[in-house]
Design an enzyme around this catalytic site. Sequence first.
Site, mmCIF file in Angstrom:
data_model
loop_
_atom_site.group_PDB
_atom_site.id
_atom_site.type_symbol
_atom_site.label_atom_id
_atom_site.label_comp_id
_atom_site.label_asym_id
_atom_site.label_seq_id
_atom_site.Cartn_x
_atom_site.Cartn_y
_atom_site.Cartn_z
ATOM 1 N N LYS A 216 -0.730 -14.744 24.460
ATOM 2 C CA LYS A 216 -1.546 -14.235 23.347
ATOM 3 C C LYS A 216 -2.819 -15.073 23.186
ATOM 4 O O LYS A 216 -3.926 -14.541 23.014
ATOM 5 C CB LYS A 216 -0.706 -14.264 22.061
ATOM 6 N N CYS A 270 -8.354 -13.469 14.753
ATOM 7 C CA CYS A 270 -7.733 -13.774 16.046
ATOM 8 C C CYS A 270 -8.673 -14.480 17.023
ATOM 9 O O CYS A 270 -8.458 -15.631 17.356
ATOM 10 C CB CYS A 270 -7.204 -12.479 16.664
HETATM 11 N N1 NAD Z 1 -4.561 -8.914 11.683
HETATM 12 C C1 NAD Z 1 -4.590 -8.779 12.989
HETATM 13 O O1 NAD Z 1 -5.351 -7.980 13.525
HETATM 14 C C2 NAD Z 1 -3.656 -9.561 13.881
HETATM 15 C C3 NAD Z 1 -3.515 -9.168 15.216
HETATM 16 C C4 NAD Z 1 -2.626 -9.866 16.017
HETATM 17 C C5 NAD Z 1 -1.923 -10.954 15.503
HETATM 18 N N2 NAD Z 1 -2.104 -11.325 14.204
HETATM 19 C C6 NAD Z 1 -1.329 -12.471 13.714
HETATM 20 O O2 NAD Z 1 -0.282 -11.968 12.878
HETATM 21 C C7 NAD Z 1 0.004 -12.914 11.849
HETATM 22 C C8 NAD Z 1 -0.118 -12.224 10.495
HETATM 23 O O3 NAD Z 1 -1.447 -11.789 10.353
HETATM 24 P P1 NAD Z 1 -1.885 -10.719 9.249
HETATM 25 O O4 NAD Z 1 -3.267 -10.305 9.612
HETATM 26 O O5 NAD Z 1 -0.825 -9.690 9.094
HETATM 27 O O6 NAD Z 1 -1.923 -11.659 7.954
HETATM 28 P P2 NAD Z 1 -2.003 -11.156 6.427
HETATM 29 O O7 NAD Z 1 -2.574 -12.299 5.682
HETATM 30 O O8 NAD Z 1 -2.634 -9.815 6.355
HETATM 31 O O9 NAD Z 1 -0.475 -10.970 6.019
HETATM 32 C C9 NAD Z 1 0.422 -12.019 5.948
HETATM 33 C C10 NAD Z 1 1.375 -11.731 4.799
HETATM 34 O O10 NAD Z 1 2.380 -12.748 4.805
HETATM 35 C C11 NAD Z 1 2.704 -13.037 3.462
HETATM 36 N N3 NAD Z 1 3.390 -14.334 3.429
HETATM 37 C C12 NAD Z 1 2.884 -15.584 3.525
HETATM 38 N N4 NAD Z 1 3.863 -16.494 3.508
HETATM 39 C C13 NAD Z 1 5.029 -15.819 3.399
HETATM 40 C C14 NAD Z 1 6.387 -16.197 3.329
HETATM 41 N N5 NAD Z 1 6.763 -17.478 3.382
HETATM 42 N N6 NAD Z 1 7.321 -15.227 3.204
HETATM 43 C C15 NAD Z 1 6.958 -13.912 3.157
HETATM 44 N N7 NAD Z 1 5.686 -13.500 3.220
HETATM 45 C C16 NAD Z 1 4.727 -14.434 3.350
HETATM 46 C C17 NAD Z 1 1.370 -12.995 2.753
HETATM 47 O O11 NAD Z 1 1.535 -12.823 1.360
HETATM 48 C C18 NAD Z 1 0.717 -11.786 3.423
HETATM 49 O O12 NAD Z 1 0.984 -10.585 2.728
HETATM 50 C C19 NAD Z 1 -0.987 -14.070 12.049
HETATM 51 O O13 NAD Z 1 -0.382 -15.056 12.837
HETATM 52 C C20 NAD Z 1 -2.105 -13.432 12.826
HETATM 53 O O14 NAD Z 1 -2.816 -14.364 13.596
HETATM 54 C C21 NAD Z 1 -2.938 -10.642 13.363
#
Ligand code: NAD
Length: 424
Positions: A216, A270
């Site tokens: 990744k 990302c």
């Molecule tokens: N957004 C993208 O396009 C994308 C693409 C690929 C990978 N990612 C990866 O995926 C992961 C999540 O990204 P995202 O964009 O969904 O983030 P986001 O901030 O949109 O969502 C994360 C969620 O997790 C919740 N959270 C935080 N701590 C928590 C806990 N202890 N228990 C339960 N919920 C909790 C937050 O309240 C939030 O709603 C990251 O590592 C990111 O790098 C994101």
Amino acid sequence: MNFDTISVIGLGYIGLPTAAVIASRRKKVIGVDINQYAVDTINRGDIHIVEPELDMIVHAAVKEGYLRATIEPEPADAFLIAVPTPFKAENGNQHVPDLTYIKAASKAIAPVLKQGDLVILESTSPVGATEQMAAWLAEARPDLSFPQTRGEDSDIRVAHCPERVLPGHVVRELVANDRVIGGMTAKCSKAATALYGIFVQGECITTTARTAEMAKLTENSFRDVNIAFANELSIICDKLDINVWELIRLANRHPRVNILQPGPGVGGHCIAVDPWFIVSETPDEARLIRTAREVNDGKPQWVVDKVNEAVGKFLSANPDKTAKDVTIACFGLAFKPDIDDLRESPALSIATKLVHDSPGKMLMVEPHIIGLPTQLQKQGARLALIEEALGQADVAVLLVDHREFKSINLAKGLVVVDTRGIWE
Ligand SMILES: NC(=O)c1ccc[n+]([C@@H]2O[C@H](COP(=O)([O-])OP(=O)(O)OC[C@H]3O[C@@H](n4cnc5c(N)ncnc54)[C@H](O)[C@@H]3O)[C@@H](O)[C@H]2O)c1
């Protein structure tokens, strides 16, 4: 392998679509988030993020009883963790990954784990994070065995399956994309492959957890290095008075050359973040990856300087005016076209700097949001419609190539800074 109940921890841009798509396959899904507003919104059948088609799927899944959100983790057969992995706040400049969200999620699910469960880390993570997560789980549940000590015979299976969806196309890509599945053991990979088989139509390719983590990070570093090349070219071409867009079109006529397009910098959750996860672990070896980050991170300031030059140009053509009389309109604040996501957006950082530095009126055109971020509002910037901004602007700065901006007719005499080459 039976997965009657699946729990998704973290219901953001990745977790909520994943939970909803699994629920649409008539599996019972328990979504867990620490954000009460997100939990309440989802339980009403609504969504708290913008992603095409997601509202309908969540609405149907909640109404049919397949998806439910909660603050407290509950027992399930598989847990998918999709919590944030930002940089450590206290080490902001050093770009060190912060695993505290993964730690908190692990500690939260540990009490409800039972023999035979599968835990998958989906968050983008530095190499070794999955093993670290397994260690946190083991620490909290000494009565259960984990792959790091019991190998194939462990009570709990653990895997890393990075998410590579494109915001704006998440619902389609979640199903269609190939998945890299890195189990801590072969049995872990097999269990995770069975889980993704519920909704993934792409191929599931198995490897180790460490390789999956690095895969990744490598994908996004590849993009970052190639964008840095295009961005560096745009700066060189500006100095040499060459049209970079024409140059790239010409060079790409070579059968083995495929240069990407320059822009205002690199943003998002990302590409601008993940390469640092490699650099922070191997600082002496990751020289090209670090330089690419620096080139891309330097581009917003270069754009700000170009806008200041453009203001100077406008003032020399209008000697009766002062900087206070100049209206600047910024087109686009999101980190990429056709979405509402302003996180880590170079366009937003350019606009914020311009608002801070410019004494004149600042208009922001961002069709995908309904209110400006507080720091822009406080400094007097205003959200404007396209026509209004075009009617008032002396200098127009194109920061994001949103669909809406491509057909704009620019008035003669308008001074333009086009960072995406669509108004060329
Ligand atoms: N957004 C993208 O396009 C994308 C693409 C690929 C990978 N990612 C990866 O995926 C992961 C999540 O990204 P995202 O964009 O969904 O983030 P986001 O901030 O949109 O969502 C994360 C969620 O997790 C919740 N959270 C935080 N701590 C928590 C806990 N202890 N228990 C339960 N919920 C909790 C937050 O309240 C939030 O709603 C990251 O590592 C990111 O790098 C994101």
